[in-house]
Scaffold this active site. Sequence first.
Site: not given
Length: 474
Positions: A80, A155, A179
Amino acid sequence: MTQLHDLTALEQAAAVRAGEVSPVELVEHALARIEARDAGLGAFLTLTPERALDRARRAEARVRDGGELPPLLGVPTAIKDLNNTAGVRTTFGCTVFADNVPTVTDAVVTRLADAGTISLGKTNTPEFGFPCYTDNDLAGPARCPWDPTRSAGGSSGGAAVAVAAGMLPFAQGSDGGGSIRIPASVNGLVGIKPSRGRVSNAPLGGDVTGLGTNGPLARTVRDAAAMMDAMAGPVTGDAQWAPPLPPGETFLGAADRLPGRLRIGRYTESPMPDAGLEPAVQAAFDDAAGLLADLGHDVEDVPPGLLDADVLPAFERVWSLSGTLLPVPQARLGELRPLTRELRSRGLALSAQAAMEALTALRLFARRFLTATAGFDVLLAPVTTMTPRPLGWFDADGDGAADFARQEEYAAFTAVFNVTGQPAVSVPLSWTPGGLPVGTMLVGRPADEVTLVALAAQLEEARPWAHRHPPGWA
């Protein structure tokens, strides 16, 4: 005919060890999948094909040389873009950092590499990971592969899209308020938020609020558990750490045994008093409760009244505190998106006393909540209040405060368990009549991921989901 992307991460690792496929073949296949599919889905911010192929060739040499091999050798993954990787562009989803190349690597990135995985690049994330959807001014939105007119959640939206669309077998995400679990629910995946301190945030990750942690997104429970095994463990200097598993035990091992008869609490109380469940989400929740009862577990409602009126305001203040530390030059503040500017402004407006009061309120709430629910082995809760949202639903009007309010309504359940530090997993048990995934959340006692993994694996065996693929999979 089975293709390489049809294999789970563990199947790919086994094929590498057996000499049936090479790490180079796996990486080349994954890169080809990304090239073919990512333009319409927005999973990646940065690709590192040469770096990945170099590491694949090294992994191939290790197989030829013999000897003990790491458990996930040669399996493609991605990191990520909130996590630092030395020598690789890391943007945090922000134009201000479009050319940022860190000199340090996060501990979780190192752990995954040590386990043999090969990162193909950095997955899409919203600016500094603040929202529960994924969009930014660098790569645009991450789109749900089941319906690309819908947001992939956030996210960790890019990571979830890459896995759900068959670009990768699993991927690393992070979760400070939902997230991992939200994009897992939206994209039909398993997503685990580990216990506080289970996975290190070293060397630069903030431990002040205790909300955020790294975790896996995968198509199967066993793959997610194997990735947890690779990630887990403290680093010297960590502010918190979960107790290690007993010698010889692994999270993957937990996926291969029954959980026993559990007392499971149906939890539907939200800090958002008006956040009701859409019919499809309510149906998925009730269906999961029924399935757990059919499997022999004792399922009962958690008594209401566990959430104080000050929990939501305290969380809002603590969430905004992260915005005070953004290393953005004053001259470039105008480049930040409205939500980021809103949260940064709120955080900077807090006095030291107000910030400490909010942090203290959350710690005291966590203690009360954990005490009140200690009689349950697992809690069952919705992940979101609604089915996947259309692109632009959260931020179409450009108002950061309104954007944040919509997110609170949509993600009304997940953040409670970042506050308490409990482990939680989203499992893809349901789909709407229109073909959109709806995840269900299981929450364990502190540091008890083992029970969660065993229960999630039992659910997967009772109602398999790994064969379900979004359009364009073949």
